[in-house]
Motif scaffolding. Structure first.
Motif, PDB file in Angstrom:
ATOM      1  N   GLU A 174       0.800  -1.026   0.213  1.00 21.73           N
ATOM      2  CA  GLU A 174       0.019   0.288  -0.109  1.00 21.73           C
ATOM      3  C   GLU A 174       1.082   1.503  -0.040  1.00 21.73           C
ATOM      4  N   LEU A 175       2.032   1.214   1.063  1.00 23.70           N
ATOM      5  CA  LEU A 175       2.743   2.422   1.000  1.00 23.70           C
ATOM      6  C   LEU A 175       3.106   2.419  -0.704  1.00 23.70           C
ATOM      7  N   LEU A 176       3.963   1.657  -0.819  1.00 29.39           N
ATOM      8  CA  LEU A 176       4.511   1.130  -2.502  1.00 29.39           C
ATOM      9  C   LEU A 176       3.088   2.562  -3.257  1.00 29.39           C
ATOM     10  N   ALA A 177       2.054   1.652  -2.904  1.00 32.60           N
ATOM     11  CA  ALA A 177       1.228   2.512  -4.066  1.00 32.60           C
ATOM     12  C   ALA A 177       0.907   3.388  -4.092  1.00 32.60           C
ATOM     13  N   LEU A 178       0.589   4.483  -2.900  1.00 31.91           N
ATOM     14  CA  LEU A 178       0.777   5.559  -2.380  1.00 31.91           C
ATOM     15  C   LEU A 178       2.066   6.709  -2.727  1.00 31.91           C
ATOM     16  N   LEU A 179       3.262   6.181  -2.894  1.00 33.54           N
ATOM     17  CA  LEU A 179       4.389   6.615  -2.986  1.00 33.54           C
ATOM     18  C   LEU A 179       4.125   6.878  -4.788  1.00 33.54           C
ATOM     19  N   GLY A 180       4.046   6.300  -6.083  1.00 29.49           N
ATOM     20  CA  GLY A 180       3.749   5.830  -7.027  1.00 29.49           C
ATOM     21  C   GLY A 180       2.558   7.342  -7.377  1.00 29.49           C
TER      22      GLY A 180
END
Length: 132
Positions: free
Chosen positions: A95-101
């Motif tokens: 989820e954090l990786l998606a939010l970083l994107g």
């Protein structure tokens, strides 16, 4: 321009304290450790700092989703703030990786509006690709 020796992407957090979901804090710490050695191959016009707000007993953000925080002229860095939900829906790191994107997309849109950017933030995008 942001220096090629400076990190293209920095992750920070503000943790609400008390009984916050530790899976968020743990996943953020993992990302910070992974990013320590990452340096930009290409120089972006500005760096990106993403600050995750982890709600807890003592403090919870008064906004939801993503927002532009501030542009730190002296450091040529844009701060994007992300208010996390109380608990992750699935894997916190995913989820954090998606939010970083999404934060990079928001930063690129801001950069185009301010006429600081004509293409993608290649350094930040490259750093995220190395995290997956």
């Amino acid at each position: 321009m942001a220096s090629a020796s400076s990190p293209p992407l920095v992750v920070k957090s503000v943790v609400g304290g008390g009984l916050e979901d530790k899976s968020w804090s743990s996943a953020i710490s993992d990302l910070q450790i992974q990013l320590r050695g990452v340096r930009a191959v290409e120089s972006d016009p500005f760096g990106l700092t993403v600050t995750f707000f982890v709600p807890g007993e003592v403090y919870a953000p008064k906004f939801s989703g993503l927002r532009i925080g501030s542009y730190l002229e002296d450091y040529r860095t844009l701060v994007v703030q992300v208010a996390l939900p109380e608990h992750p829906d699935r894997d916190a790191k995913a989820e954090l990786l998606a939010l970083l994107g999404k934060a990079v997309e928001r930063a690129e849109a801001w950069g185009r509006r301010k006429k600081l950017l004509s293409g993608p933030l290649a350094g930040s995008r490259g750093a995220i690709a190395n995290l997956a």
